[in-house]
Design a protein around this motif. Structure first.
Motif, PDB file in Angstrom:
ATOM      1  N   ARG A 254      -8.716   0.377 -23.720  1.00  0.00           N
ATOM      2  CA  ARG A 254      -8.088   1.673 -23.912  1.00  0.00           C
ATOM      3  C   ARG A 254      -7.634   1.795 -25.357  1.00  0.00           C
ATOM      4  N   PHE A 255      -8.001   2.895 -25.995  1.00  0.00           N
ATOM      5  CA  PHE A 255      -7.588   3.116 -27.372  1.00  0.00           C
ATOM      6  C   PHE A 255      -6.214   3.787 -27.397  1.00  0.00           C
ATOM      7  N   PRO A 256      -5.200   3.149 -27.971  1.00  0.00           N
ATOM      8  CA  PRO A 256      -3.905   3.831 -28.111  1.00  0.00           C
ATOM      9  C   PRO A 256      -4.063   5.112 -28.925  1.00  0.00           C
ATOM     10  N   SER A 257      -3.336   6.140 -28.545  1.00  0.00           N
ATOM     11  CA  SER A 257      -3.409   7.403 -29.274  1.00  0.00           C
ATOM     12  C   SER A 257      -2.699   7.271 -30.618  1.00  0.00           C
ATOM     13  N   MET A 258      -2.986   8.198 -31.525  1.00  0.00           N
ATOM     14  CA  MET A 258      -2.304   8.185 -32.813  1.00  0.00           C
ATOM     15  C   MET A 258      -0.814   8.458 -32.644  1.00  0.00           C
ATOM     16  N   LEU A 259      -0.464   9.182 -31.569  1.00  0.00           N
ATOM     17  CA  LEU A 259       0.946   9.426 -31.299  1.00  0.00           C
ATOM     18  C   LEU A 259       1.685   8.127 -30.981  1.00  0.00           C
ATOM     19  N   GLU A 260       0.989   7.184 -30.347  1.00  0.00           N
ATOM     20  CA  GLU A 260       1.603   5.886 -30.055  1.00  0.00           C
ATOM     21  C   GLU A 260       1.885   5.109 -31.335  1.00  0.00           C
ATOM     22  N   TYR A 261       0.973   5.206 -32.301  1.00  0.00           N
ATOM     23  CA  TYR A 261       1.206   4.564 -33.600  1.00  0.00           C
ATOM     24  C   TYR A 261       2.408   5.205 -34.301  1.00  0.00           C
ATOM     25  N   ALA A 345      -2.617  -7.885 -43.896  1.00  0.00           N
ATOM     26  CA  ALA A 345      -1.939  -9.184 -43.918  1.00  0.00           C
ATOM     27  C   ALA A 345      -0.640  -9.149 -44.704  1.00  0.00           C
ATOM     28  N   MET A 346      -0.578  -8.307 -45.732  1.00  0.00           N
ATOM     29  CA  MET A 346       0.589  -8.266 -46.610  1.00  0.00           C
ATOM     30  C   MET A 346       1.577  -7.149 -46.259  1.00  0.00           C
ATOM     31  N   SER A 347       1.381  -6.485 -45.146  1.00  0.00           N
ATOM     32  CA  SER A 347       2.303  -5.414 -44.745  1.00  0.00           C
ATOM     33  C   SER A 347       3.619  -6.004 -44.249  1.00  0.00           C
ATOM     34  N   LYS A 348       4.682  -5.244 -44.424  1.00  0.00           N
ATOM     35  CA  LYS A 348       5.977  -5.692 -43.912  1.00  0.00           C
ATOM     36  C   LYS A 348       5.974  -5.648 -42.385  1.00  0.00           C
ATOM     37  N   VAL A 349       5.323  -4.635 -41.836  1.00  0.00           N
ATOM     38  CA  VAL A 349       5.163  -4.511 -40.379  1.00  0.00           C
ATOM     39  C   VAL A 349       3.718  -4.132 -40.072  1.00  0.00           C
ATOM     40  N   PHE A 350       3.101  -4.874 -39.158  1.00  0.00           N
ATOM     41  CA  PHE A 350       1.739  -4.595 -38.695  1.00  0.00           C
ATOM     42  C   PHE A 350       1.839  -3.926 -37.336  1.00  0.00           C
ATOM     43  N   ILE A 351       1.109  -2.826 -37.143  1.00  0.00           N
ATOM     44  CA  ILE A 351       1.034  -2.152 -35.845  1.00  0.00           C
ATOM     45  C   ILE A 351      -0.443  -1.986 -35.509  1.00  0.00           C
ATOM     46  N   GLY A 352      -0.875  -2.635 -34.435  1.00  0.00           N
ATOM     47  CA  GLY A 352      -2.294  -2.580 -34.094  1.00  0.00           C
ATOM     48  C   GLY A 352      -2.542  -2.929 -32.643  1.00  0.00           C
ATOM     49  N   VAL A 353      -3.695  -3.538 -32.378  1.00  0.00           N
ATOM     50  CA  VAL A 353      -4.102  -3.879 -31.012  1.00  0.00           C
ATOM     51  C   VAL A 353      -4.648  -5.307 -30.986  1.00  0.00           C
ATOM     52  N   SER A 354      -4.589  -5.912 -29.809  1.00  0.00           N
ATOM     53  CA  SER A 354      -5.000  -7.315 -29.683  1.00  0.00           C
ATOM     54  C   SER A 354      -6.484  -7.474 -29.400  1.00  0.00           C
ATOM     55  N   TYR A 355      -7.177  -6.381 -29.030  1.00  0.00           N
ATOM     56  CA  TYR A 355      -8.558  -6.530 -28.570  1.00  0.00           C
ATOM     57  C   TYR A 355      -9.583  -6.604 -29.705  1.00  0.00           C
ATOM     58  N   THR A 356      -9.123  -6.648 -30.943  1.00  0.00           N
ATOM     59  CA  THR A 356     -10.039  -6.842 -32.064  1.00  0.00           C
ATOM     60  C   THR A 356      -9.758  -8.173 -32.735  1.00  0.00           C
ATOM     61  N   THR A 374       7.439  -8.645 -36.409  1.00  0.00           N
ATOM     62  CA  THR A 374       6.818  -7.815 -37.454  1.00  0.00           C
ATOM     63  C   THR A 374       5.341  -7.574 -37.177  1.00  0.00           C
ATOM     64  N   PHE A 375       4.844  -8.115 -36.064  1.00  0.00           N
ATOM     65  CA  PHE A 375       3.433  -7.953 -35.692  1.00  0.00           C
ATOM     66  C   PHE A 375       3.390  -7.293 -34.319  1.00  0.00           C
ATOM     67  N   GLN A 376       3.298  -5.961 -34.309  1.00  0.00           N
ATOM     68  CA  GLN A 376       3.390  -5.178 -33.074  1.00  0.00           C
ATOM     69  C   GLN A 376       2.001  -4.881 -32.512  1.00  0.00           C
ATOM     70  N   LEU A 377       1.817  -5.169 -31.217  1.00  0.00           N
ATOM     71  CA  LEU A 377       0.550  -4.924 -30.537  1.00  0.00           C
ATOM     72  C   LEU A 377       0.755  -3.856 -29.471  1.00  0.00           C
ATOM     73  N   LEU A 378       0.149  -2.702 -29.655  1.00  0.00           N
ATOM     74  CA  LEU A 378       0.394  -1.563 -28.788  1.00  0.00           C
ATOM     75  C   LEU A 378      -0.230  -1.711 -27.406  1.00  0.00           C
ATOM     76  N   ASP A 379      -1.230  -2.565 -27.271  1.00  0.00           N
ATOM     77  CA  ASP A 379      -1.890  -2.706 -25.970  1.00  0.00           C
ATOM     78  C   ASP A 379      -1.286  -3.821 -25.127  1.00  0.00           C
ATOM     79  N   ILE A 380      -0.253  -4.491 -25.608  1.00  0.00           N
ATOM     80  CA  ILE A 380       0.441  -5.524 -24.820  1.00  0.00           C
ATOM     81  C   ILE A 380       1.704  -4.899 -24.269  1.00  0.00           C
ATOM     82  N   ASN A 381       1.721  -4.611 -22.963  1.00  0.00           N
ATOM     83  CA  ASN A 381       2.856  -3.938 -22.359  1.00  0.00           C
ATOM     84  C   ASN A 381       3.566  -4.808 -21.326  1.00  0.00           C
ATOM     85  N   SER A 382       3.485  -6.117 -21.510  1.00  0.00           N
ATOM     86  CA  SER A 382       4.184  -7.055 -20.634  1.00  0.00           C
ATOM     87  C   SER A 382       4.904  -8.075 -21.488  1.00  0.00           C
ATOM     88  N   ASP A 383       5.597  -8.999 -20.849  1.00  0.00           N
ATOM     89  CA  ASP A 383       6.318 -10.016 -21.595  1.00  0.00           C
ATOM     90  C   ASP A 383       5.412 -11.167 -22.050  1.00  0.00           C
TER      91      ASP A 383
END
Length: 390
Positions: A254-261, A345-356, A374-383
């Motif tokens: 599932r591709f997160p929407s741009m609104l989620e980013y 790699a050099m961003s203060k905060v990374f926002i992306g997905v784990s499936y790549t 500082t490494f946020q994965l939008l497709d991981i919605n569990s602990d």
């Protein structure tokens, strides 16, 4: 007369049923749209804000140091002073020669070659490196097929092929975070690690800096792009979006929407006093840039998409189409890719997905010591802590 009345009553009932069905459907659709407009809060959002508040200056310092030593040093000598090239002929155990067949895209291949190379270091054995594209853009990673040690292994039948399942399915060989390693006394390739209890993630991060280095001309062009095209990006505190689409849809993701980013980045920008709204967007689908800029016109979105002269294979990456590119298009494709990898790699905060696999590779390139939040994965919605298992 009765039949006429019955028909009228039946018609009225049907009309009422249609009305109620339409009303219910409209309510459900409205609720669904409302949910889409209010995406769930990222898993570590509150934790991230606390980290930025307490560790913000230290995070910036770690990133600047890594940028000046590994990513964009003043010279090749500065890089090799800290991360000298490996000597792939230095293999204490010549009884077996390793080969690591690769598949998939560049970051997928690199991931398994890196894990295989660490296996070679631990076992004291030489290995055959990747060829083709990797040889064109990177410093050597293993021995070539023309090397005498490889020829000798073929002649004696001592070559062993190690497929990706070997190093990935075994968590110790995957070098996950919960395992510790002692590489203080190894000598293979001239590599060692001073910490006798280094965890798997820290080991990979240290090793990758010796193993994966762009050739000087490609490193220079990458750093020039970050400085000129992206306004000295590595000297700023910025957020990075990694947006992967293309052929990943056929794999069922599932591709997160741009609104989620946007929703994930907004609290960070607000917490910083809104003075810095720079977002670097690395994407294989450049159509998302118009969408993002329409949603937040006052944010500063930086992207390689703004500098493309040829949009071939930039409307959703499809692996098999890469072979259709001519040499000029291929160079442009990988130059964009290298610039994006550096910026992520050099961003203060990374926002992306784990499936790549790009996310895995970028996480290993980030300076050791940065908090996971500082490494946020939008497709991981569990602990589940995906990063610890990488």
């Amino acid at each position: 007369m009765r039949s006429f009345s019955s028909a009228i009553i039946l018609l009225v009932c049907m009309m009422l049923m249609c009305y109620f069905n339409w009303t219910t459907t409209t309510q459900i659709t409205s609720q669904s749209r409302s949910l889409q407009q209010q995406p769930p809060e990222p898993l570590r959002s509150k934790e991230l804000l606390q980290v930025l508040q307490t560790q913000g200056p230290n995070i910036s310092k770690l990133i600047r140091e890594s940028a000046s030593i590994y990513f964009c040093p003043e010279s090749q000598e500065v890089l090799w002073q800290h991360y000298p090239p490996l000597n792939y002929e230095d293999c204490p155990d010549n009884s077996t020669f390793y080969a690591f067949p690769t598949l998939g895209g560049m970051t997928n291949s690199l991931k398994f070659v890196i894990l295989g190379a660490l296996m070679s270091v631990e076992d004291g054995r030489c290995f055959i490196g990747s060829n083709g594209v990797t040889r064109q853009y990177f410093q050597p990673m293993g021995l070539r097929y023309t090397h005498r040690l490889y020829s000798a292994a073929i002649h004696t039948g001592s070559m062993r092929r190690i497929f990706w399942q070997t190093t990935w399915n075994d968590e110790r060989l995957r070098r996950v975070e919960r395992y510790e390693y002692d590489f203080t006394n190894v000598t293979t390739f001239g590599y060692s690690h001073p910490d006798p209890h280094v965890n798997g993630i820290s080991l990979k991060r240290d090793f990758i800096r010796r193993f994966w280095q762009l050739k000087p001309e490609f490193r220079e062009s990458t750093c020039q792009s970050l400085q000129k095209d992206h306004h000295n990006l590595l000297q700023k505190d910025y957020i990075a979006f990694s947006v992967r689409r293309g052929d990943k849809e056929s794999e069922g993701f599932r591709f997160p929407s741009m609104l989620e980013y946007i929703h994930a980045a907004e609290p960070i920008i607000e917490a910083n006093g809104a003075e810095n709204k720079t977002i670097f967007v690395a994407t294989d689908d450049c159509k998302v840039m118009n969408e993002l800029r329409h949603m937040r016109p006052d944010w500063n979105f930086e992207s390689q998409c703004d500098y493309l002269q040829d949009n071939t294979n930039n409307e959703g990456f499809v692996l098999h189409k890469l072979n259709r590119l001519n040499s000029t298009q291929r160079d442009a494709h990988f130059q964009k890719f290298f610039t994006e990898i550096y910026a992520l790699a050099m961003s203060k905060v990374f926002i992306g997905v784990s499936y790549t696999n790009v996310a895995w590779f970028v996480y290993m390139l980030r300076p050791d010591g940065l908090d996971k939040a500082t490494f946020q994965l939008l497709d991981i919605n569990s602990d589940f802590d995906a990063l610890s298992a990488w």
